[in-house]
Write an enzyme that holds these catalytic residues in place. Structure first.
Site, short mmCIF file in Angstrom:
data_model
loop_
_atom_site.label_atom_id
_atom_site.label_comp_id
_atom_site.label_asym_id
_atom_site.label_seq_id
_atom_site.Cartn_x
_atom_site.Cartn_y
_atom_site.Cartn_z
N LYS A 154 0.83 -1.20 0.00
CA LYS A 154 0.00 0.00 0.00
C LYS A 154 0.87 1.27 0.00
CE LYS A 154 -4.20 -1.68 -0.20
NZ LYS A 154 -4.26 -3.11 0.06
C1 LIG Z 1 -5.59 -3.83 0.52
C2 LIG Z 1 -7.07 -3.65 0.50
C3 LIG Z 1 -7.87 -4.12 1.55
C4 LIG Z 1 -7.37 -4.99 2.65
O1 LIG Z 1 -6.35 -4.47 3.41
P1 LIG Z 1 -5.35 -5.50 4.18
O2 LIG Z 1 -4.54 -4.62 5.03
O3 LIG Z 1 -4.56 -6.21 3.13
O4 LIG Z 1 -6.22 -6.43 4.96
C5 LIG Z 1 -9.23 -3.85 1.50
N1 LIG Z 1 -9.76 -3.16 0.49
C6 LIG Z 1 -9.04 -2.71 -0.55
C7 LIG Z 1 -9.71 -1.94 -1.63
C8 LIG Z 1 -7.66 -2.96 -0.59
O5 LIG Z 1 -6.94 -2.54 -1.63
#
Ligand SMILES: *Cc1c(COP(=O)(O)O)cnc(C)c1O
Length: 384
Positions: free
Chosen positions: A197
């Protein structure tokens, strides 16, 4: 295994983590402080800092973005017998979090320009569900690839039906829309600090909200729903969702660098924009958004006009060690959600067929960006 004289250039990843000396300093200091449990001063400060960044009073640090979404949905009361509207063009975690609560997702299609929830379609869907007497407990919006959804249109629609918005801001920390920061639009919002992210705690997430009761309950549920008592006292099911203080320290260092990392991603996106500007039939997804965080840059290629398909470009780049990925496969096409109710226009399916996500990580150096640019121009030259 690299043989002498045949050394391969480093693969260019879609969105690799970007950590350096500052992160080492913060993590080491946290370790030396002895606060290695999911409690401690870095955790408290990290929550304050993210809350401030999102422009909301409360933040609860958890061990994934998915956990934050689950707690947000719990917080608005989603449960068995309820319906939750979810954009079909998203990562599976958005819809999985709805299933965790026992509610049922109903999928809605997207605005083809941005890939975000189609506000007009949503309006019709909520009217239909309302007429049927369905218990719609929430609308989940997703700020796809770091571009905030069209809240100016979505929020009044949800208000009309008295349905709270849960903002899946997993990809949009640092973005804004109409002068408001990502994370501030819903009754509650979820950020992700997964390794890919915009910033990372190696794995982690944060629930943010202006609702004090919702924040308190999320904190309680995330700590195994332990009631205040000297012994262990529990009256309902809880979760082990809290973030470690050590990882919060990593997050605090990343947050110091967030604006610089976003600037870097903007520069990478600008390079792609320049390449595709003269190409008929190619556009950037959410290409008009001035306040996105540019987490990832998606392109959409209309094969009728380009004479080539996005997948062919992907093959060309893969041969040059450049990682790409199709846009999210819509949830209504996933085997997991076969048979789920969906309001569709075909927009998400077309984006899935014609879209491609290009490398956008802030850790990409100029040499790596140059390799992507060369790969793109080489491909385009060969197709003219
Ligand atoms: C990455 C992501 C998640 C989940 O986040 P995690 O930290 O990996 O559990 C949820 N929604 C979207 C749109 C994402 O890109």
């Amino acid at each position: 295994m690299a043989l002498v004289g045949t050394e391969q250039p480093r693969a260019v990843l879609l969105s690799g983590p970007d950590v350096g000396e500052l992160e080492q300093e913060y993590v080491l200091a946290a370790l030396r402080s002895g606060w290695v449990a999911p409690a401690g001063p870095d955790l408290d400060r990290f929550e304050e800092e993210i809350a401030q960044r999102a422009g909301v009073p409360h933040a609860v640090a958890v061990n994934s973005g998915t956990a934050a979404l689950h707690l947000a949905l719990e917080g608005v009361g989603a449960g068995p017998g309820d319906v939750v509207v979810v954009p079909t063009l998203t990562f599976a975690a958005t819809a999985n979090a709805v299933l965790y609560t026992g509610a049922v997702p109903v999928f809605a299609d997207c605005d083809p320009a941005t890939g975000n929830l189609d506000a007009e379609l949503l309006s019709g869907l909520l009217a239909t569900l309302d007429a049927e007497g369905a218990r719609v407990r929430a609308v989940v919006t997703v700020d796809l690839y770091g571009s905030c959804a069209d809240y100016r249109r979505i929020l009044p629609v949800c208000e009309r039906y008295g349905v709270p918005v849960v903002e899946d801001a997993a990809e949009s920390l640092g973005a804004a829309r109409d002068g408001r920061p990502a994370g501030s639009f819903g009754r509650a919002a979820a950020f992700s600090f997964n390794g890919n992210k915009i910033m990372t705690t190696s794995g982690g997430g944060m629930l943010v909200t202006a609702d004090t009761g919702l924040a308190d309950r999320a904190r309680y549920l995330a700590g195994q729903a332990r009631l205040p008592a000297e012994h262990y006292e529990h009256a309902e099911v809880g979760y082990n969702y809290r973030l470690s203080n050590v990882l919060a320290a990593l997050g605090r260092a990343q947050l110091c660098r967030l604006d610089a990392m976003i600037e870097r991603r903007r520069a990478v996106r600008a390079a792609y924009r320049e390449i595709f500007a003269p190409v008929d039939g190619v556009r950037l997804l959410a290409g008009d958004d001035p306040a996105g965080n540019c987490w990832l840059t998606g392109i959409v290629a209309d094969p009728e006009r380009t004479g080539w398909r996005a997948r062919e470009l992907a093959v060309h780049l893969r041969a040059r060690q450049v990682e790409t990925r199709p846009l999210f496969k819509p949830m209504h096409l996933q085997p997991l959600f076969a048979g789920a109710r969906s309001a569709l226009t075909g927009a998400a399916e077309r984006l899935f067929a014609n879209g491609l996500v290009l490398p956008g990580g802030s850790a990409l150096d100029d040499d790596q960006v140059g390799r992507v640019v060369d790969g793109l121009t080489g491909f385009l030259d060969g197709r003219r």
